[in-house]
Design an enzyme around this catalytic site. Sequence first.
Site, short mmCIF file in Angstrom:
data_model
loop_
_atom_site.label_atom_id
_atom_site.label_comp_id
_atom_site.label_asym_id
_atom_site.label_seq_id
_atom_site.Cartn_x
_atom_site.Cartn_y
_atom_site.Cartn_z
N PRO A 23 0.84 -1.21 0.00
CA PRO A 23 0.00 0.00 0.00
C PRO A 23 0.87 1.25 0.00
O PRO A 23 1.72 1.42 0.87
CB PRO A 23 -0.79 -0.12 1.31
N CYS A 25 0.43 5.44 -0.39
CA CYS A 25 -0.48 6.57 -0.52
C CYS A 25 -0.18 7.37 -1.79
O CYS A 25 0.98 7.65 -2.10
CB CYS A 25 -0.37 7.48 0.69
N ALA A 57 -3.50 3.10 2.21
CA ALA A 57 -4.13 3.42 3.48
C ALA A 57 -5.37 4.26 3.26
O ALA A 57 -5.31 5.37 2.73
CB ALA A 57 -3.15 4.15 4.39
N GLN A 99 -6.22 -1.58 2.57
CA GLN A 99 -5.68 -1.33 3.90
C GLN A 99 -6.49 -0.19 4.52
O GLN A 99 -6.61 0.88 3.93
CB GLN A 99 -4.21 -0.93 3.80
N TYR A 184 0.91 5.56 13.13
CA TYR A 184 -0.47 6.01 13.06
C TYR A 184 -1.21 5.57 14.32
O TYR A 184 -0.60 5.05 15.26
CB TYR A 184 -1.11 5.53 11.76
N ARG A 232 -0.92 -4.96 9.09
CA ARG A 232 0.46 -4.46 9.02
C ARG A 232 0.78 -3.90 10.40
O ARG A 232 0.11 -2.99 10.90
CB ARG A 232 0.59 -3.37 7.96
N GLY A 326 6.78 -2.14 -3.51
CA GLY A 326 6.17 -0.82 -3.60
C GLY A 326 6.78 0.06 -4.67
O GLY A 326 6.32 0.11 -5.82
N ARG A 327 7.86 0.75 -4.31
CA ARG A 327 8.43 1.75 -5.21
C ARG A 327 8.88 1.18 -6.55
O ARG A 327 8.86 1.89 -7.56
CB ARG A 327 9.61 2.45 -4.51
#
Length: 365
Positions: A23, A25, A57, A99, A184, A232, A326-327
């Site tokens: 995930p 953003c 997210a 997520q 978070y 997660r 991800g990236r």
Amino acid sequence: MNNLFSPFKLKSINLKNRIALAPMCQYMATNGIPNDWHLTHYTQIARSGIGLVIVEATAVAPEGRITPNCLGLWNDEQKNEHKKLVQSIKKAGSVPGIQIAHAGRKANANIPWEGDNHIDGNDSKAWNIIGPSAIAFGGGILPRVPTEMTLEDIHRVKDDFVKTAKRALEAGYEWLELHFAHGYLASSFFSIHSNTRTDEYGKDVNGRGKFLLDTMKAVREVWPEHLPFTMRLGVIEFDGRDEETLKESIELIKQFKENGLDMISVSMGFNTPNSNIPWGPSFMAPIAKKVKDEVNIPVSSAWGFGKPDLANNAILNEELDIVMIGRAYLVNPHWTYVAAKELKIKKPDWVLPAPYAHWLEKYNL
């Protein structure tokens, strides 16, 4: 022996390989509603042959957004657009996951390319931020002090997670992940850096874990047993007390498993700006392996697996069951194809859309 392109089954869901989109953003929503950006972004990656796409997210309440431009799923207007996103991911050949999250004291920040810092409390875009205790994250960019949550606030947010999980199911998502990491809200309840409460939601390790466990159990009641229910979790802070934090995290994960959690995505806490993270290739793999072995639960992880050989080795070495990438997918949405080619997977158990497969093979790309 399993490799990156071996199928993986969790509950009733069969993944065609062990690659999942971590995930990430996008900060491109308005009023939390998915739009053409999200549809294009996630569908393009789903077409690559990836097994699982986990949507970024997604806030359970307006106050829970990291930025004003984050996705949400707290109302039916958002849910209706999520339905379109789910249908597009499935049609492209991947399993759609989501997520769900609440940013807590890290909420109400500017989007990263406009500062990544807290929006000034007097700004028209500002809203009240909340946390387990009235302690700012700090670090120069997140200086605002959150309002300490009352018991009523705690029960309300727990209910927000439940309502959002129901909407996720109604939208068609087949894989649910709770975001209990990265500083978070849930993560900050579990951390000694951000929770100094003296009531049942603080005081000791059991109290610090209570919001996480209570929320997980409440969501478990509304999420179908046949669909994967994952989390997660920030299991380590790299703050000098790593062994103790990891031990506490493992004991909490055991409770999650006993109460119906199916899988853990092993990540970091990010609850203090004073951490010393040992960034490097696959640096989370040994930690994930320890969790996997001690709890006997399927695990995934991200961070440093962007090269195909590293991702594959994590599966071969039984450190991970799924690798979160991800990236690397931002650099190349067809990373799955690149990985198969580098690993010499001649006939992986997935099929690219015919136009892609034809031209990639024709020109040996």
